[in-house]
Design a protein around this motif. Structure first.
Motif, short mmCIF file in Angstrom:
data_model
loop_
_atom_site.label_atom_id
_atom_site.label_comp_id
_atom_site.label_asym_id
_atom_site.label_seq_id
_atom_site.Cartn_x
_atom_site.Cartn_y
_atom_site.Cartn_z
N UNK A 456 24.99 -61.01 19.38
CA UNK A 456 24.59 -61.53 18.07
C UNK A 456 23.71 -60.59 17.27
N UNK A 457 22.88 -59.82 17.96
CA UNK A 457 22.00 -58.90 17.23
C UNK A 457 22.76 -57.73 16.64
N UNK A 458 23.91 -57.37 17.21
CA UNK A 458 24.64 -56.19 16.75
C UNK A 458 25.90 -56.54 15.97
N UNK A 459 26.28 -57.81 15.94
CA UNK A 459 27.57 -58.18 15.38
C UNK A 459 27.67 -57.85 13.90
N UNK A 460 26.53 -57.76 13.20
CA UNK A 460 26.54 -57.45 11.78
C UNK A 460 26.51 -55.95 11.49
N UNK A 461 26.41 -55.13 12.54
CA UNK A 461 26.41 -53.69 12.35
C UNK A 461 27.82 -53.21 12.03
N UNK A 462 27.91 -52.33 11.04
CA UNK A 462 29.21 -51.78 10.67
C UNK A 462 29.76 -50.96 11.84
N UNK A 463 30.99 -51.27 12.23
CA UNK A 463 31.64 -50.53 13.30
C UNK A 463 31.52 -51.19 14.65
N UNK A 464 30.67 -52.22 14.77
CA UNK A 464 30.53 -52.89 16.07
C UNK A 464 31.56 -54.01 16.18
N UNK A 465 32.33 -54.02 17.27
CA UNK A 465 33.35 -55.04 17.46
C UNK A 465 33.50 -55.32 18.94
N UNK A 466 33.90 -56.56 19.25
CA UNK A 466 34.18 -56.94 20.64
C UNK A 466 35.68 -57.00 20.91
N UNK A 467 36.47 -56.72 19.89
CA UNK A 467 37.93 -56.78 20.03
C UNK A 467 38.50 -55.38 20.20
N UNK A 468 39.54 -55.26 21.01
CA UNK A 468 40.14 -53.95 21.25
C UNK A 468 40.74 -53.35 19.99
#
Length: 507
Positions: A456-468
Protein backbone atom coordinates in the motif's frame (compact mmCIF):
# COMPACT_ATOMS: atom_id res chain seq x y z
CA UNK A 1 10.54 92.86 -3.82
CA UNK A 2 7.00 92.21 -5.10
CA UNK A 3 4.77 89.22 -4.48
CA UNK A 4 3.39 87.55 -1.39
CA UNK A 5 5.87 86.77 1.33
CA UNK A 6 6.12 83.10 2.43
CA UNK A 7 4.34 81.72 5.41
CA UNK A 8 6.37 80.76 8.44
CA UNK A 9 6.37 77.35 10.11
CA UNK A 10 3.23 78.21 12.08
CA UNK A 11 1.35 79.20 8.92
CA UNK A 12 1.44 83.02 9.44
CA UNK A 13 2.87 85.33 6.76
CA UNK A 14 6.48 86.32 7.20
CA UNK A 15 6.63 89.92 8.48
CA UNK A 16 7.93 92.41 5.85
CA UNK A 17 10.88 93.29 8.06
CA UNK A 18 12.27 89.76 7.43
CA UNK A 19 12.50 90.42 3.70
CA UNK A 20 16.09 91.58 3.86
CA UNK A 21 16.95 88.97 6.44
CA UNK A 22 15.85 86.17 4.08
CA UNK A 23 18.06 87.61 1.35
CA UNK A 24 21.03 87.23 3.66
CA UNK A 25 20.18 83.58 4.39
CA UNK A 26 22.53 81.19 2.59
CA UNK A 27 19.69 78.69 2.01
CA UNK A 28 17.33 79.02 -0.91
CA UNK A 29 13.86 80.17 0.16
CA UNK A 30 10.89 79.99 -2.22
CA UNK A 31 7.27 80.93 -1.76
CA UNK A 32 4.46 79.37 -3.84
CA UNK A 33 0.75 80.11 -3.80
CA UNK A 34 -1.92 77.42 -3.90
CA UNK A 35 -1.67 77.30 -7.72
CA UNK A 36 2.12 76.75 -7.62
CA UNK A 37 2.94 80.28 -8.79
CA UNK A 38 6.16 81.75 -7.41
CA UNK A 39 5.37 84.44 -4.83
CA UNK A 40 8.84 84.98 -3.42
CA UNK A 41 12.50 84.02 -3.94
CA UNK A 42 15.38 85.17 -1.78
CA UNK A 43 18.79 85.94 -3.25
CA UNK A 44 20.06 82.37 -2.82
CA UNK A 45 16.94 80.85 -4.43
CA UNK A 46 17.23 83.37 -7.29
CA UNK A 47 20.85 82.32 -7.86
CA UNK A 48 19.90 78.63 -7.83
CA UNK A 49 17.26 79.22 -10.52
CA UNK A 50 19.72 81.14 -12.70
CA UNK A 51 22.33 78.40 -12.32
CA UNK A 52 19.82 75.67 -13.10
CA UNK A 53 18.30 77.34 -16.18
CA UNK A 54 21.50 78.93 -17.46
CA UNK A 55 19.55 82.17 -17.92
CA UNK A 56 19.86 85.54 -16.28
CA UNK A 57 16.46 86.55 -14.99
CA UNK A 58 15.44 88.92 -12.25
CA UNK A 59 13.62 87.85 -9.11
CA UNK A 60 10.70 90.01 -10.22
CA UNK A 61 10.53 88.07 -13.50
CA UNK A 62 10.09 84.81 -11.57
CA UNK A 63 7.19 86.01 -9.43
CA UNK A 64 3.84 84.91 -10.85
CA UNK A 65 5.26 82.09 -12.96
CA UNK A 66 4.52 78.40 -12.26
CA UNK A 67 7.46 76.72 -10.55
CA UNK A 68 6.93 73.71 -12.84
CA UNK A 69 7.45 76.00 -15.85
CA UNK A 70 10.44 77.73 -14.30
CA UNK A 71 12.14 74.45 -13.37
CA UNK A 72 10.43 71.71 -15.45
CA UNK A 73 13.02 69.14 -14.34
CA UNK A 74 11.32 69.14 -10.94
CA UNK A 75 8.26 67.42 -12.37
CA UNK A 76 7.76 63.74 -11.51
CA UNK A 77 10.46 63.88 -8.83
CA UNK A 78 10.50 63.41 -5.09
CA UNK A 79 10.36 67.19 -4.80
CA UNK A 80 7.01 67.45 -6.60
CA UNK A 81 5.57 64.45 -4.76
CA UNK A 82 6.48 65.83 -1.35
CA UNK A 83 5.34 69.37 -2.17
CA UNK A 84 1.91 68.21 -3.33
CA UNK A 85 1.58 65.93 -0.31
CA UNK A 86 2.47 68.78 2.06
CA UNK A 87 -0.11 71.05 0.45
CA UNK A 88 -2.73 68.31 0.73
CA UNK A 89 -2.02 67.36 4.35
CA UNK A 90 -0.95 70.80 5.61
CA UNK A 91 1.90 69.08 7.43
CA UNK A 92 5.54 70.16 7.42
CA UNK A 93 8.03 67.68 6.08
CA UNK A 94 11.79 67.31 5.65
CA UNK A 95 13.48 65.20 2.99
CA UNK A 96 16.63 64.87 0.91
CA UNK A 97 16.58 65.03 -2.88
CA UNK A 98 18.92 65.28 -5.83
CA UNK A 99 18.50 68.01 -8.46
CA UNK A 100 19.97 66.72 -11.72
CA UNK A 101 20.59 70.04 -13.58
CA UNK A 102 22.89 71.17 -10.76
CA UNK A 103 24.12 67.66 -9.89
CA UNK A 104 23.59 68.60 -6.27
CA UNK A 105 21.87 67.19 -3.20
CA UNK A 106 19.56 69.34 -1.12
CA UNK A 107 18.01 69.04 2.31
CA UNK A 108 14.50 70.40 1.77
CA UNK A 109 12.01 71.63 4.36
CA UNK A 110 8.40 72.37 3.44
CA UNK A 111 6.07 74.62 5.44
CA UNK A 112 2.52 74.59 4.05
CA UNK A 113 -0.29 77.00 4.83
CA UNK A 114 -3.79 77.60 3.51
CA UNK A 115 -2.48 80.15 1.02
CA UNK A 116 0.59 78.35 -0.23
CA UNK A 117 3.92 76.75 0.55
CA UNK A 118 7.31 77.92 1.81
CA UNK A 119 10.32 75.89 0.69
CA UNK A 120 13.73 76.03 2.34
CA UNK A 121 16.55 74.34 0.42
CA UNK A 122 19.99 73.74 1.87
CA UNK A 123 22.63 72.49 -0.55
CA UNK A 124 24.53 69.70 1.19
CA UNK A 125 27.52 69.79 -1.14
CA UNK A 126 29.97 67.90 1.02
CA UNK A 127 27.38 65.87 2.90
CA UNK A 128 25.56 65.04 -0.33
CA UNK A 129 28.79 63.92 -1.95
CA UNK A 130 29.56 61.74 1.03
CA UNK A 131 25.98 60.44 1.00
CA UNK A 132 26.26 59.40 -2.62
CA UNK A 133 29.54 57.70 -1.93
CA UNK A 134 28.00 55.87 1.02
CA UNK A 135 25.06 54.78 -1.07
CA UNK A 136 27.28 53.53 -3.84
CA UNK A 137 29.30 51.62 -1.24
CA UNK A 138 26.13 50.05 0.15
CA UNK A 139 24.99 49.01 -3.33
CA UNK A 140 28.41 47.49 -4.04
CA UNK A 141 28.21 45.64 -0.72
CA UNK A 142 24.77 44.34 -1.66
CA UNK A 143 26.05 43.23 -5.06
CA UNK A 144 28.93 41.34 -3.46
CA UNK A 145 26.43 39.52 -1.24
CA UNK A 146 24.01 38.47 -3.96
CA UNK A 147 26.80 37.59 -6.40
CA UNK A 148 28.49 35.19 -3.95
CA UNK A 149 27.90 31.79 -5.56
CA UNK A 150 29.46 29.96 -2.62
CA UNK A 151 26.96 31.35 -0.11
CA UNK A 152 23.65 29.67 0.60
CA UNK A 153 20.40 31.58 0.15
CA UNK A 154 20.00 31.83 3.94
CA UNK A 155 23.53 33.24 4.28
CA UNK A 156 22.85 35.82 1.58
CA UNK A 157 19.59 36.89 3.23
CA UNK A 158 21.35 37.13 6.60
CA UNK A 159 23.98 39.42 5.07
CA UNK A 160 21.29 41.63 3.49
CA UNK A 161 19.53 41.87 6.84
CA UNK A 162 22.83 42.85 8.45
CA UNK A 163 23.33 45.63 5.90
CA UNK A 164 19.77 46.84 6.35
CA UNK A 165 20.06 46.90 10.14
CA UNK A 166 23.22 48.99 9.90
CA UNK A 167 21.78 51.51 7.43
CA UNK A 168 18.38 51.81 9.12
CA UNK A 169 19.67 51.62 12.68
CA UNK A 170 17.17 48.94 13.68
CA UNK A 171 17.79 46.07 16.08
CA UNK A 172 15.65 43.51 14.23
CA UNK A 173 15.63 42.19 10.68
CA UNK A 174 13.69 39.17 9.42
CA UNK A 175 12.58 37.23 6.38
CA UNK A 176 9.25 35.59 7.10
CA UNK A 177 7.03 32.98 5.46
CA UNK A 178 3.26 33.42 5.60
CA UNK A 179 0.97 30.41 5.34
CA UNK A 180 -2.68 31.20 5.91
CA UNK A 181 -2.96 32.97 9.26
CA UNK A 182 0.48 31.88 10.48
CA UNK A 183 3.71 33.88 10.33
CA UNK A 184 6.96 31.89 10.47
CA UNK A 185 10.40 33.45 10.94
CA UNK A 186 12.73 31.95 8.31
CA UNK A 187 15.89 34.08 8.61
CA UNK A 188 16.31 36.21 11.72
CA UNK A 189 18.75 38.81 12.99
CA UNK A 190 17.62 39.67 16.49
CA UNK A 191 19.13 40.63 19.85
CA UNK A 192 16.30 38.75 21.59
CA UNK A 193 15.14 35.17 21.74
CA UNK A 194 13.41 35.04 18.32
CA UNK A 195 14.77 32.15 16.26
CA UNK A 196 14.29 30.84 12.75
CA UNK A 197 11.35 28.46 12.72
CA UNK A 198 9.36 30.30 15.39
CA UNK A 199 5.72 30.78 14.39
CA UNK A 200 3.20 33.38 15.58
CA UNK A 201 -0.25 34.50 14.50
CA UNK A 202 -0.04 36.75 11.45
CA UNK A 203 -2.66 39.03 13.01
CA UNK A 204 -0.22 39.84 15.82
CA UNK A 205 2.26 41.41 13.41
CA UNK A 206 2.48 44.58 11.34
CA UNK A 207 3.38 42.32 8.44
CA UNK A 208 -0.28 41.37 8.05
CA UNK A 209 -0.94 44.78 6.50
CA UNK A 210 1.98 44.28 4.11
CA UNK A 211 0.60 40.88 3.11
CA UNK A 212 -2.96 42.13 2.61
CA UNK A 213 -2.00 45.31 0.74
CA UNK A 214 0.99 43.75 -1.06
CA UNK A 215 2.76 47.07 -0.54
CA UNK A 216 5.71 48.34 1.48
CA UNK A 217 4.71 49.62 4.93
CA UNK A 218 6.70 52.54 6.40
CA UNK A 219 6.14 53.53 10.04
CA UNK A 220 8.75 55.71 11.76
CA UNK A 221 6.55 56.05 14.87
CA UNK A 222 3.89 53.35 14.96
CA UNK A 223 1.86 54.84 17.78
CA UNK A 224 1.62 58.23 16.08
CA UNK A 225 1.21 57.10 12.48
CA UNK A 226 -0.86 53.93 12.86
CA UNK A 227 -2.55 53.94 16.30
CA UNK A 228 -4.90 51.16 15.14
CA UNK A 229 -1.90 48.80 15.18
CA UNK A 230 -1.06 49.47 18.83
CA UNK A 231 -3.62 46.87 19.94
CA UNK A 232 -1.63 44.09 18.28
CA UNK A 233 0.84 41.97 20.20
CA UNK A 234 3.63 43.38 18.06
CA UNK A 235 3.26 46.71 19.84
CA UNK A 236 1.44 45.84 23.06
CA UNK A 237 3.63 42.87 24.04
CA UNK A 238 6.78 43.05 21.94
CA UNK A 239 7.08 46.85 21.92
CA UNK A 240 7.70 47.28 18.18
CA UNK A 241 7.54 51.04 17.67
CA UNK A 242 9.00 51.56 14.20
CA UNK A 243 8.71 49.32 11.16
CA UNK A 244 9.79 49.14 7.53
CA UNK A 245 8.75 46.03 5.61
CA UNK A 246 8.14 44.99 2.02
CA UNK A 247 6.25 42.00 0.56
CA UNK A 248 8.14 39.06 -0.94
CA UNK A 249 6.31 37.87 -4.06
CA UNK A 250 6.87 34.37 -5.46
CA UNK A 251 4.91 32.97 -8.41
CA UNK A 252 2.57 36.01 -8.27
CA UNK A 253 1.60 35.30 -4.66
CA UNK A 254 2.79 36.77 -1.36
CA UNK A 255 5.41 34.42 0.05
CA UNK A 256 6.09 36.51 3.15
CA UNK A 257 7.79 39.74 4.19
CA UNK A 258 11.29 41.20 4.37
CA UNK A 259 11.26 43.68 7.21
CA UNK A 260 13.14 45.70 9.79
CA UNK A 261 11.85 47.03 13.11
CA UNK A 262 12.83 48.34 16.52
CA UNK A 263 11.36 48.97 19.93
CA UNK A 264 12.20 52.68 19.79
CA UNK A 265 10.33 55.08 17.48
CA UNK A 266 12.43 57.10 15.07
CA UNK A 267 12.75 60.83 15.52
CA UNK A 268 12.67 61.25 11.72
CA UNK A 269 10.81 59.37 9.03
CA UNK A 270 12.55 56.73 6.94
CA UNK A 271 14.15 58.45 3.95
CA UNK A 272 13.33 57.66 0.33
CA UNK A 273 16.76 56.07 0.06
CA UNK A 274 16.12 53.77 3.02
CA UNK A 275 12.71 52.70 1.68
CA UNK A 276 14.18 52.12 -1.78
CA UNK A 277 17.01 50.06 -0.28
CA UNK A 278 14.57 47.73 1.51
CA UNK A 279 12.44 47.47 -1.63
CA UNK A 280 15.51 46.43 -3.62
CA UNK A 281 16.46 43.83 -1.05
CA UNK A 282 12.92 42.46 -0.97
CA UNK A 283 12.78 42.21 -4.74
CA UNK A 284 16.07 40.32 -4.85
CA UNK A 285 14.75 37.88 -2.24
CA UNK A 286 11.62 37.42 -4.37
CA UNK A 287 13.68 36.72 -7.49
CA UNK A 288 16.00 34.34 -5.65
CA UNK A 289 13.08 32.35 -4.23
CA UNK A 290 11.41 32.33 -7.64
CA UNK A 291 14.64 30.98 -9.13
CA UNK A 292 14.80 28.27 -6.46
CA UNK A 293 11.22 27.32 -7.28
CA UNK A 294 12.01 27.06 -11.00
CA UNK A 295 15.16 25.07 -10.31
CA UNK A 296 13.21 22.66 -8.10
CA UNK A 297 10.61 22.26 -10.83
CA UNK A 298 13.41 21.56 -13.33
CA UNK A 299 14.91 18.97 -10.98
CA UNK A 300 11.54 17.28 -10.69
CA UNK A 301 11.06 17.37 -14.44
CA UNK A 302 14.49 15.89 -15.05
CA UNK A 303 13.78 13.16 -12.51
CA UNK A 304 10.47 12.51 -14.22
CA UNK A 305 12.16 12.33 -17.63
CA UNK A 306 14.70 9.86 -16.30
CA UNK A 307 11.88 7.86 -14.74
CA UNK A 308 10.00 7.86 -18.03
CA UNK A 309 13.06 6.80 -19.98
CA UNK A 310 13.61 3.88 -17.61
CA UNK A 311 9.98 2.80 -17.71
CA UNK A 312 9.67 3.17 -21.46
CA UNK A 313 12.85 1.24 -22.19
CA UNK A 314 11.86 -1.51 -19.74
CA UNK A 315 8.12 -1.80 -20.35
CA UNK A 316 8.21 -1.45 -24.12
CA UNK A 317 11.04 -3.94 -24.58
CA UNK A 318 8.98 -6.95 -23.48
CA UNK A 319 5.99 -6.53 -25.87
CA UNK A 320 8.40 -5.51 -28.61
CA UNK A 321 10.38 -8.73 -28.19
CA UNK A 322 7.14 -10.69 -28.14
CA UNK A 323 5.98 -9.01 -31.35
CA UNK A 324 9.32 -9.75 -33.04
CA UNK A 325 9.03 -13.44 -32.07
CA UNK A 326 5.51 -13.85 -33.40
CA UNK A 327 6.38 -11.89 -36.52
CA UNK A 328 9.26 -14.27 -37.28
CA UNK A 329 6.92 -17.23 -36.78
CA UNK A 330 4.32 -15.67 -39.07
CA UNK A 331 6.94 -15.27 -41.78
CA UNK A 332 7.95 -18.90 -41.45
CA UNK A 333 4.50 -20.44 -41.18
CA UNK A 334 2.12 -17.87 -42.60
CA UNK A 335 -0.01 -18.43 -39.51
CA UNK A 336 -2.57 -15.60 -39.23
CA UNK A 337 -2.92 -16.27 -35.51
CA UNK A 338 0.72 -15.24 -35.08
CA UNK A 339 -0.09 -11.90 -36.70
CA UNK A 340 -2.98 -11.46 -34.27
CA UNK A 341 -0.49 -11.86 -31.42
CA UNK A 342 1.76 -9.28 -33.08
CA UNK A 343 -1.18 -6.89 -33.21
CA UNK A 344 -1.92 -7.59 -29.54
CA UNK A 345 1.67 -6.71 -28.59
CA UNK A 346 1.44 -3.51 -30.62
CA UNK A 347 -1.78 -2.60 -28.82
CA UNK A 348 -0.01 -3.21 -25.53
CA UNK A 349 2.78 -0.84 -26.56
CA UNK A 350 0.23 1.81 -27.52
CA UNK A 351 -1.37 1.53 -24.07
CA UNK A 352 2.01 1.94 -22.41
CA UNK A 353 2.81 5.00 -24.53
CA UNK A 354 -0.57 6.56 -23.71
CA UNK A 355 -0.01 5.95 -20.00
CA UNK A 356 3.46 7.46 -20.08
CA UNK A 357 2.25 10.55 -21.94
CA UNK A 358 -0.63 10.95 -19.51
CA UNK A 359 1.73 10.65 -16.56
CA UNK A 360 4.06 13.24 -18.11
CA UNK A 361 1.22 15.73 -18.40
CA UNK A 362 -0.21 15.00 -14.96
CA UNK A 363 2.57 16.80 -13.11
CA UNK A 364 1.56 20.17 -14.51
CA UNK A 365 -0.21 22.55 -12.17
CA UNK A 366 -3.92 23.14 -12.68
CA UNK A 367 -3.88 26.55 -14.37
CA UNK A 368 -7.58 27.13 -15.11
CA UNK A 369 -9.70 25.21 -12.58
CA UNK A 370 -13.48 25.28 -12.89
CA UNK A 371 -16.29 24.32 -10.54
CA UNK A 372 -17.59 20.84 -11.30
CA UNK A 373 -19.76 17.99 -10.01
CA UNK A 374 -17.45 15.13 -9.03
CA UNK A 375 -20.29 12.60 -9.24
CA UNK A 376 -20.99 13.60 -12.83
CA UNK A 377 -17.29 13.37 -13.69
CA UNK A 378 -17.08 9.88 -12.15
CA UNK A 379 -20.17 8.70 -14.04
CA UNK A 380 -18.76 9.96 -17.34
CA UNK A 381 -15.48 8.18 -16.61
CA UNK A 382 -17.26 4.87 -15.95
CA UNK A 383 -18.81 5.07 -19.43
CA UNK A 384 -15.33 5.20 -20.96
CA UNK A 385 -13.98 2.09 -19.22
CA UNK A 386 -14.33 -1.55 -20.34
CA UNK A 387 -15.86 -2.68 -17.05
CA UNK A 388 -16.09 -6.39 -18.04
CA UNK A 389 -19.39 -6.83 -16.21
CA UNK A 390 -18.50 -4.88 -13.04
CA UNK A 391 -21.13 -2.68 -11.36
CA UNK A 392 -20.79 0.95 -10.24
CA UNK A 393 -22.54 2.20 -7.10
CA UNK A 394 -22.56 5.99 -6.76
CA UNK A 395 -23.14 7.94 -3.54
CA UNK A 396 -21.14 11.08 -4.26
CA UNK A 397 -22.77 14.49 -4.14
CA UNK A 398 -19.85 16.83 -3.95
CA UNK A 399 -18.64 19.85 -5.88
CA UNK A 400 -14.97 20.65 -6.37
CA UNK A 401 -12.72 22.97 -8.31
CA UNK A 402 -10.39 21.41 -10.85
CA UNK A 403 -9.60 20.33 -14.39
CA UNK A 404 -12.53 18.17 -15.61
CA UNK A 405 -10.51 16.28 -18.23
CA UNK A 406 -7.75 15.31 -15.84
CA UNK A 407 -10.20 14.39 -13.08
CA UNK A 408 -12.10 12.16 -15.50
CA UNK A 409 -8.74 10.56 -16.27
CA UNK A 410 -8.23 10.06 -12.52
CA UNK A 411 -11.54 8.19 -12.18
CA UNK A 412 -10.92 6.16 -15.35
CA UNK A 413 -7.61 4.92 -13.99
CA UNK A 414 -9.18 4.06 -10.64
CA UNK A 415 -11.93 2.09 -12.34
CA UNK A 416 -9.51 0.27 -14.67
CA UNK A 417 -7.32 -0.62 -11.71
CA UNK A 418 -10.33 -2.02 -9.84
CA UNK A 419 -11.46 -4.08 -12.85
CA UNK A 420 -7.96 -5.30 -13.79
CA UNK A 421 -6.56 -6.01 -10.33
CA UNK A 422 -9.59 -6.38 -8.08
CA UNK A 423 -11.21 -9.18 -10.07
CA UNK A 424 -10.86 -12.84 -9.21
CA UNK A 425 -10.34 -15.78 -11.51
CA UNK A 426 -13.81 -15.33 -13.04
CA UNK A 427 -13.07 -11.80 -14.18
CA UNK A 428 -14.90 -8.65 -13.17
CA UNK A 429 -18.39 -10.15 -13.26
CA UNK A 430 -19.89 -9.62 -9.81
CA UNK A 431 -17.35 -6.96 -8.84
CA UNK A 432 -18.86 -3.82 -7.34
CA UNK A 433 -17.08 -0.47 -7.43
CA UNK A 434 -18.36 2.20 -5.07
CA UNK A 435 -17.80 5.95 -5.14
CA UNK A 436 -18.84 7.80 -1.99
CA UNK A 437 -18.40 10.95 0.06
CA UNK A 438 -15.98 11.62 2.90
CA UNK A 439 -15.60 14.64 5.17
CA UNK A 440 -13.51 16.95 3.00
CA UNK A 441 -13.32 14.52 0.10
CA UNK A 442 -14.44 11.20 -1.37
CA UNK A 443 -13.40 7.56 -1.82
CA UNK A 444 -13.36 4.91 -4.53
CA UNK A 445 -13.47 1.29 -3.33
CA UNK A 446 -14.29 -2.19 -4.55
CA UNK A 447 -15.17 -5.56 -3.04
CA UNK A 448 -12.40 -7.39 -4.86
CA UNK A 449 -9.21 -9.05 -3.68
CA UNK A 450 -7.75 -5.85 -2.23
CA UNK A 451 -4.20 -4.53 -2.01
CA UNK A 452 -1.75 -6.29 0.36
CA UNK A 453 -0.68 -4.16 3.31
CA UNK A 454 2.97 -4.47 2.27
CA UNK A 455 2.18 -2.90 -1.12
CA UNK A 456 0.00 0.00 0.00
CA UNK A 457 2.81 2.45 0.68
CA UNK A 458 4.32 1.94 -2.79
CA UNK A 459 1.24 1.30 -4.91
CA UNK A 460 0.96 4.99 -5.85
CA UNK A 461 4.57 5.17 -7.06
CA UNK A 462 4.91 5.47 -10.82
CA UNK A 463 6.22 2.21 -12.24
CA UNK A 464 5.37 0.06 -9.22
CA UNK A 465 3.11 -2.89 -10.05
CA UNK A 466 2.25 -6.31 -8.64
CA UNK A 467 1.11 -7.68 -12.01
CA UNK A 468 3.44 -9.38 -14.47
CA UNK A 469 2.01 -7.43 -17.39
CA UNK A 470 1.37 -4.14 -15.57
CA UNK A 471 3.20 -0.84 -16.09
CA UNK A 472 2.49 0.60 -12.65
CA UNK A 473 1.54 3.90 -14.26
CA UNK A 474 -2.21 3.89 -13.61
CA UNK A 475 -2.25 4.66 -9.88
CA UNK A 476 0.90 6.74 -10.25
CA UNK A 477 -1.07 8.91 -12.64
CA UNK A 478 -3.93 9.10 -10.11
CA UNK A 479 -1.54 10.33 -7.41
CA UNK A 480 -0.01 12.95 -9.70
CA UNK A 481 -3.39 14.33 -10.77
CA UNK A 482 -4.55 14.51 -7.15
CA UNK A 483 -1.32 16.25 -6.11
CA UNK A 484 -1.69 18.78 -8.93
CA UNK A 485 -5.08 19.66 -7.44
CA UNK A 486 -3.69 19.93 -3.90
CA UNK A 487 -5.47 16.80 -2.68
CA UNK A 488 -4.16 14.12 -0.32
CA UNK A 489 -4.38 10.41 -1.24
CA UNK A 490 -4.45 7.40 1.08
CA UNK A 491 -4.62 3.69 0.19
CA UNK A 492 -6.53 1.47 2.60
CA UNK A 493 -9.06 -1.39 2.71
CA UNK A 494 -12.81 -1.44 2.14
CA UNK A 495 -15.17 -3.13 4.60
CA UNK A 496 -15.36 -6.17 2.33
CA UNK A 497 -11.55 -6.44 2.14
CA UNK A 498 -11.20 -4.87 -1.28
CA UNK A 499 -9.14 -1.82 -2.26
CA UNK A 500 -10.17 1.60 -1.04
CA UNK A 501 -8.52 4.85 -2.11
CA UNK A 502 -9.43 8.00 -0.20
CA UNK A 503 -9.03 11.63 -1.32
CA UNK A 504 -9.10 14.46 1.21
CA UNK A 505 -8.42 18.23 1.24
CA UNK A 506 -10.77 18.38 -1.75
CA UNK A 507 -12.26 21.81 -2.33
Amino acid sequence: MTGELPASADGHPTPPRLDGVLDRVTDGVFGFDAEWHVTFVNDCAHALVCDATGETVTAEDLVGRSIWDVLPELRDTTFETECRAAMRTRESVTFETHYDPLDAWFDVRLYPSESGLTVWMHESAEDGHDSRERREAVLREMYDVIADRDATFEEQVDDLLRIGQRILGTAYGTLSRVRGDKYTFEVVRSPGDIEAGDTVDLSATNCERVVLDEETLVLADLAAEAPELTERAGFAEWGISCYLGTPVIVDDEVYGTFCFYDTDPRTETFSDWEVTLVDLMGRWVSVALERELVEEQLRQQNARLEEFATMVSHDLRNPLNVADGWLDQARETGDAESLDRVESSHERMREIIDDVLALARAGRAVDDPVSLDLGRVAADAWEQVDTDGATLTMDLESDATGDPKRLQQLFENLFRNAVDHGSGEDGAAGLTVRVGSLVGGFYVEDDGVGIPVADRERILESGYTTADDGTGLGLGLVDDIATAHGWSVDVTESESGGARIEFTNVD
